[in-house]
Design a protein around this motif. Structure first.
Motif, mmCIF file in Angstrom:
data_model
loop_
_atom_site.group_PDB
_atom_site.id
_atom_site.type_symbol
_atom_site.label_atom_id
_atom_site.label_comp_id
_atom_site.label_asym_id
_atom_site.label_seq_id
_atom_site.Cartn_x
_atom_site.Cartn_y
_atom_site.Cartn_z
ATOM 1 N N ASN A 160 15.784 22.807 -42.094
ATOM 2 C CA ASN A 160 15.677 21.809 -41.027
ATOM 3 C C ASN A 160 14.245 21.749 -40.508
ATOM 4 O O ASN A 160 13.739 20.697 -40.135
ATOM 5 C CB ASN A 160 16.593 22.169 -39.851
ATOM 6 C CG ASN A 160 18.012 21.697 -40.064
ATOM 7 O OD1 ASN A 160 18.278 20.861 -40.916
ATOM 8 N ND2 ASN A 160 18.935 22.255 -39.300
ATOM 9 N N ASN A 161 13.591 22.896 -40.474
ATOM 10 C CA ASN A 161 12.214 22.974 -39.974
ATOM 11 C C ASN A 161 11.177 22.810 -41.073
ATOM 12 O O ASN A 161 10.002 22.665 -40.784
ATOM 13 C CB ASN A 161 11.993 24.316 -39.263
ATOM 14 C CG ASN A 161 12.756 24.394 -37.959
ATOM 15 O OD1 ASN A 161 12.569 23.553 -37.081
ATOM 16 N ND2 ASN A 161 13.637 25.369 -37.839
ATOM 17 N N HIS A 162 11.619 22.914 -42.327
ATOM 18 C CA HIS A 162 10.710 22.786 -43.473
ATOM 19 C C HIS A 162 11.401 21.878 -44.490
ATOM 20 O O HIS A 162 11.898 22.337 -45.518
ATOM 21 C CB HIS A 162 10.418 24.140 -44.106
ATOM 22 C CG HIS A 162 9.799 25.138 -43.175
ATOM 23 N ND1 HIS A 162 10.518 25.845 -42.244
ATOM 24 C CD2 HIS A 162 8.511 25.538 -43.036
ATOM 25 C CE1 HIS A 162 9.705 26.640 -41.577
ATOM 26 N NE2 HIS A 162 8.484 26.476 -42.030
ATOM 27 N N SER A 177 19.034 26.170 -41.412
ATOM 28 C CA SER A 177 18.115 26.221 -40.274
ATOM 29 C C SER A 177 16.670 26.154 -40.739
ATOM 30 O O SER A 177 15.855 25.382 -40.216
ATOM 31 C CB SER A 177 18.355 27.518 -39.489
ATOM 32 O OG SER A 177 17.342 27.716 -38.541
ATOM 33 N N ILE A 220 22.056 26.165 -34.162
ATOM 34 C CA ILE A 220 21.736 25.281 -35.280
ATOM 35 C C ILE A 220 22.998 25.204 -36.114
ATOM 36 O O ILE A 220 23.448 26.224 -36.639
ATOM 37 C CB ILE A 220 20.576 25.832 -36.115
ATOM 38 C CG1 ILE A 220 19.334 26.038 -35.240
ATOM 39 C CG2 ILE A 220 20.269 24.904 -37.293
ATOM 40 C CD1 ILE A 220 18.247 26.832 -35.910
ATOM 41 N N LYS A 245 10.448 33.411 -35.102
ATOM 42 C CA LYS A 245 9.875 32.250 -35.751
ATOM 43 C C LYS A 245 10.923 31.759 -36.745
ATOM 44 O O LYS A 245 11.978 32.344 -36.872
ATOM 45 C CB LYS A 245 8.540 32.573 -36.431
ATOM 46 C CG LYS A 245 8.643 33.713 -37.439
ATOM 47 C CD LYS A 245 7.285 34.183 -37.921
ATOM 48 C CE LYS A 245 6.525 33.098 -38.617
ATOM 49 N NZ LYS A 245 5.339 33.620 -39.325
ATOM 50 N N THR A 246 10.608 30.678 -37.424
ATOM 51 C CA THR A 246 11.656 30.085 -38.246
ATOM 52 C C THR A 246 11.789 30.761 -39.601
ATOM 53 O O THR A 246 12.682 30.417 -40.368
ATOM 54 C CB THR A 246 11.369 28.593 -38.476
ATOM 55 O OG1 THR A 246 10.101 28.462 -39.112
ATOM 56 C CG2 THR A 246 11.397 27.832 -37.184
#
Lengths: 143, 53
Positions: A81-83, A78, B6, A12-13
Protein backbone atom coordinates in the motif's frame (compact mmCIF):
# COMPACT_ATOMS: atom_id res chain seq x y z
CA UNK A 1 -8.61 -11.54 3.86
CA UNK A 2 -10.53 -12.01 7.08
CA UNK A 3 -8.25 -14.52 8.81
CA UNK A 4 -7.07 -13.86 12.34
CA UNK A 5 -3.78 -11.97 12.43
CA UNK A 6 -1.40 -10.83 15.14
CA UNK A 7 -1.13 -7.19 16.08
CA UNK A 8 2.12 -5.79 14.77
CA UNK A 9 4.44 -3.03 15.96
CA UNK A 10 6.41 -0.92 13.52
CA UNK A 11 8.45 2.25 13.40
CA UNK A 12 8.45 2.43 9.65
CA UNK A 13 6.74 0.66 6.82
CA UNK A 14 9.54 -1.85 6.21
CA UNK A 15 9.61 -3.81 9.47
CA UNK A 16 6.82 -5.33 11.54
CA UNK A 17 7.26 -7.02 14.91
CA UNK A 18 4.75 -9.32 16.54
CA UNK A 19 4.54 -12.02 19.19
CA UNK A 20 3.49 -15.54 18.28
CA UNK A 21 1.37 -16.99 21.07
CA UNK A 22 0.98 -20.77 21.16
CA UNK A 23 1.63 -24.07 22.79
CA UNK A 24 5.35 -23.34 23.21
CA UNK A 25 4.83 -19.89 24.70
CA UNK A 26 5.39 -16.38 23.39
CA UNK A 27 7.89 -16.05 20.56
CA UNK A 28 9.06 -12.72 19.20
CA UNK A 29 9.00 -12.52 15.42
CA UNK A 30 9.78 -9.91 12.82
CA UNK A 31 8.80 -9.44 9.19
CA UNK A 32 11.26 -7.37 7.17
CA UNK A 33 11.14 -5.89 3.69
CA UNK A 34 14.75 -5.21 2.72
CA UNK A 35 15.95 -3.22 -0.28
CA UNK A 36 18.00 -5.10 -2.88
CA UNK A 37 20.31 -4.22 -5.74
CA UNK A 38 17.29 -3.66 -8.00
CA UNK A 39 15.04 -0.64 -7.61
CA UNK A 40 11.56 -1.53 -6.33
CA UNK A 41 12.50 -5.13 -5.48
CA UNK A 42 12.31 -5.95 -1.78
CA UNK A 43 13.25 -9.15 -0.01
CA UNK A 44 10.79 -10.53 2.50
CA UNK A 45 12.24 -12.12 5.62
CA UNK A 46 10.36 -13.75 8.49
CA UNK A 47 12.53 -14.45 11.53
CA UNK A 48 12.41 -15.20 15.22
CA UNK A 49 14.18 -12.73 17.49
CA UNK A 50 16.24 -14.37 20.21
CA UNK A 51 18.24 -12.13 22.54
CA UNK A 52 18.10 -9.37 19.96
CA UNK A 53 19.51 -11.64 17.23
CA UNK A 54 17.53 -12.73 14.17
CA UNK A 55 17.19 -16.47 13.57
CA UNK A 56 15.58 -17.64 10.34
CA UNK A 57 16.18 -21.34 10.98
CA UNK A 58 14.44 -21.83 14.30
CA UNK A 59 11.42 -24.10 14.31
CA UNK A 60 9.03 -22.67 16.87
CA UNK A 61 6.26 -25.22 16.21
CA UNK A 62 3.90 -22.99 18.14
CA UNK A 63 0.71 -24.31 16.55
CA UNK A 64 -0.18 -20.96 14.94
CA UNK A 65 1.14 -21.35 11.39
CA UNK A 66 -2.09 -20.13 9.78
CA UNK A 67 -2.16 -16.98 11.92
CA UNK A 68 1.50 -16.24 11.17
CA UNK A 69 0.99 -16.69 7.42
CA UNK A 70 -2.09 -14.44 7.56
CA UNK A 71 -0.05 -11.83 9.42
CA UNK A 72 2.70 -12.01 6.80
CA UNK A 73 0.09 -11.65 4.05
CA UNK A 74 -1.44 -8.59 5.72
CA UNK A 75 2.01 -7.05 6.13
CA UNK A 76 2.62 -7.55 2.41
CA UNK A 77 -0.66 -5.71 1.75
CA UNK A 78 0.37 -2.95 4.14
CA UNK A 79 3.86 -2.64 2.69
CA UNK A 80 2.66 -2.55 -0.91
CA UNK A 81 0.00 0.00 0.00
CA UNK A 82 2.91 2.31 0.78
CA UNK A 83 5.13 1.04 -2.05
CA UNK A 84 2.77 0.50 -4.97
CA UNK A 85 5.59 -0.18 -7.43
CA UNK A 86 7.29 -2.72 -5.19
CA UNK A 87 7.88 -6.34 -6.07
CA UNK A 88 8.33 -8.58 -3.04
CA UNK A 89 10.63 -11.60 -3.26
CA UNK A 90 10.27 -14.46 -0.77
CA UNK A 91 12.42 -17.53 -0.41
CA UNK A 92 12.23 -19.81 2.60
CA UNK A 93 15.34 -20.35 4.70
CA UNK A 94 14.80 -24.06 4.13
CA UNK A 95 12.92 -26.24 1.69
CA UNK A 96 10.24 -26.79 4.34
CA UNK A 97 9.72 -23.06 4.80
CA UNK A 98 9.53 -22.47 1.07
CA UNK A 99 6.88 -25.20 0.96
CA UNK A 100 5.05 -23.43 3.77
CA UNK A 101 4.88 -20.20 1.75
CA UNK A 102 3.70 -22.26 -1.21
CA UNK A 103 0.94 -23.88 0.82
CA UNK A 104 -0.27 -20.42 1.89
CA UNK A 105 -0.28 -19.19 -1.71
CA UNK A 106 -2.11 -22.32 -2.85
CA UNK A 107 -4.72 -22.09 -0.16
CA UNK A 108 -5.53 -18.40 -0.58
CA UNK A 109 -4.66 -18.16 -4.25
CA UNK A 110 -7.94 -16.62 -5.44
CA UNK A 111 -7.85 -13.74 -2.98
CA UNK A 112 -4.12 -13.09 -3.37
CA UNK A 113 -4.37 -13.35 -7.16
CA UNK A 114 -7.14 -10.74 -7.17
CA UNK A 115 -4.74 -8.11 -5.82
CA UNK A 116 -1.31 -9.35 -6.89
CA UNK A 117 0.58 -10.78 -9.82
CA UNK A 118 2.21 -13.93 -8.47
CA UNK A 119 5.32 -15.56 -9.92
CA UNK A 120 7.24 -18.68 -9.01
CA UNK A 121 10.97 -19.23 -9.54
CA UNK A 122 12.15 -22.61 -10.81
CA UNK A 123 14.75 -23.85 -13.30
CA UNK A 124 16.47 -20.47 -12.94
CA UNK A 125 13.58 -18.49 -14.40
CA UNK A 126 10.27 -16.91 -13.43
CA UNK A 127 6.91 -18.39 -14.32
CA UNK A 128 3.34 -17.33 -13.58
CA UNK A 129 2.45 -19.03 -10.34
CA UNK A 130 0.41 -22.20 -10.74
CA UNK A 131 -1.20 -24.03 -7.88
CA UNK A 132 0.29 -27.37 -6.91
CA UNK A 133 3.61 -26.65 -8.61
CA UNK A 134 6.83 -26.63 -6.60
CA UNK A 135 8.92 -23.46 -6.76
CA UNK A 136 12.19 -22.35 -5.20
CA UNK A 137 11.05 -18.79 -4.51
CA UNK A 138 8.13 -16.44 -5.07
CA UNK A 139 7.55 -12.90 -6.18
CA UNK A 140 4.41 -10.80 -5.87
CA UNK A 141 3.53 -7.31 -7.02
CA UNK A 142 0.32 -5.30 -6.92
CA UNK A 143 -1.89 -5.37 -9.99
CA UNK B 1 2.08 5.40 20.71
CA UNK B 2 -0.13 5.73 17.68
CA UNK B 3 -2.35 2.85 16.65
CA UNK B 4 -3.98 2.39 13.29
CA UNK B 5 -5.46 -0.38 11.15
CA UNK B 6 -4.58 -1.52 7.65
CA UNK B 7 -7.22 -3.87 6.30
CA UNK B 8 -7.70 -6.05 9.38
CA UNK B 9 -4.10 -5.71 10.54
CA UNK B 10 -3.80 -3.78 13.78
CA UNK B 11 -0.61 -1.75 13.73
CA UNK B 12 1.08 0.12 16.57
CA UNK B 13 3.66 2.74 15.72
CA UNK B 14 6.67 2.61 18.03
CA UNK B 15 9.58 4.91 17.17
CA UNK B 16 11.80 2.97 19.61
CA UNK B 17 11.59 -0.31 17.71
CA UNK B 18 14.97 -1.77 16.80
CA UNK B 19 15.60 -1.88 13.06
CA UNK B 20 17.36 -4.85 11.50
CA UNK B 21 19.40 -4.14 8.40
CA UNK B 22 21.93 -6.04 6.27
CA UNK B 23 24.60 -4.03 8.08
CA UNK B 24 23.63 -5.17 11.56
CA UNK B 25 22.13 -8.59 10.88
CA UNK B 26 23.91 -11.51 9.13
CA UNK B 27 20.54 -13.16 8.45
CA UNK B 28 19.20 -10.13 6.59
CA UNK B 29 22.48 -9.79 4.72
CA UNK B 30 22.33 -13.45 3.64
CA UNK B 31 18.71 -13.08 2.48
CA UNK B 32 19.40 -9.94 0.46
CA UNK B 33 22.46 -11.56 -1.13
CA UNK B 34 20.28 -14.52 -2.17
CA UNK B 35 17.72 -12.14 -3.72
CA UNK B 36 20.48 -10.27 -5.52
CA UNK B 37 21.87 -13.54 -6.87
CA UNK B 38 18.43 -14.41 -8.24
CA UNK B 39 18.26 -10.96 -9.82
CA UNK B 40 21.67 -11.40 -11.38
CA UNK B 41 20.42 -14.57 -13.09
CA UNK B 42 16.97 -13.48 -14.22
CA UNK B 43 15.99 -9.93 -13.33
CA UNK B 44 12.35 -9.34 -12.55
CA UNK B 45 9.62 -11.19 -14.47
CA UNK B 46 9.18 -9.34 -17.74
CA UNK B 47 5.66 -10.37 -18.56
CA UNK B 48 2.34 -9.31 -17.14
CA UNK B 49 0.29 -12.09 -15.69
CA UNK B 50 -3.02 -11.94 -17.54
CA UNK B 51 -5.92 -12.88 -15.29
CA UNK B 52 -9.21 -14.12 -16.64
CA UNK B 53 -12.08 -12.52 -14.72
Amino acid sequence: MQLATYEVVTNKTEQFNFISVGKNGNIQKVILFSTTAMKDLYNLTLCDIENGILDDLSISNNGDTEKILATVAQCVYSFTNNHLEASVYAEGSSHARTRLYQMGLNKYYDEINFHFDIFGYKNEDWHPFEKNTNYDAFLVRRK
Amino acid sequence: MEEFKINNLKVTYNPEQVLFTPENSPVVKKKVEAANEMLRKTGLPKFKYVVEK
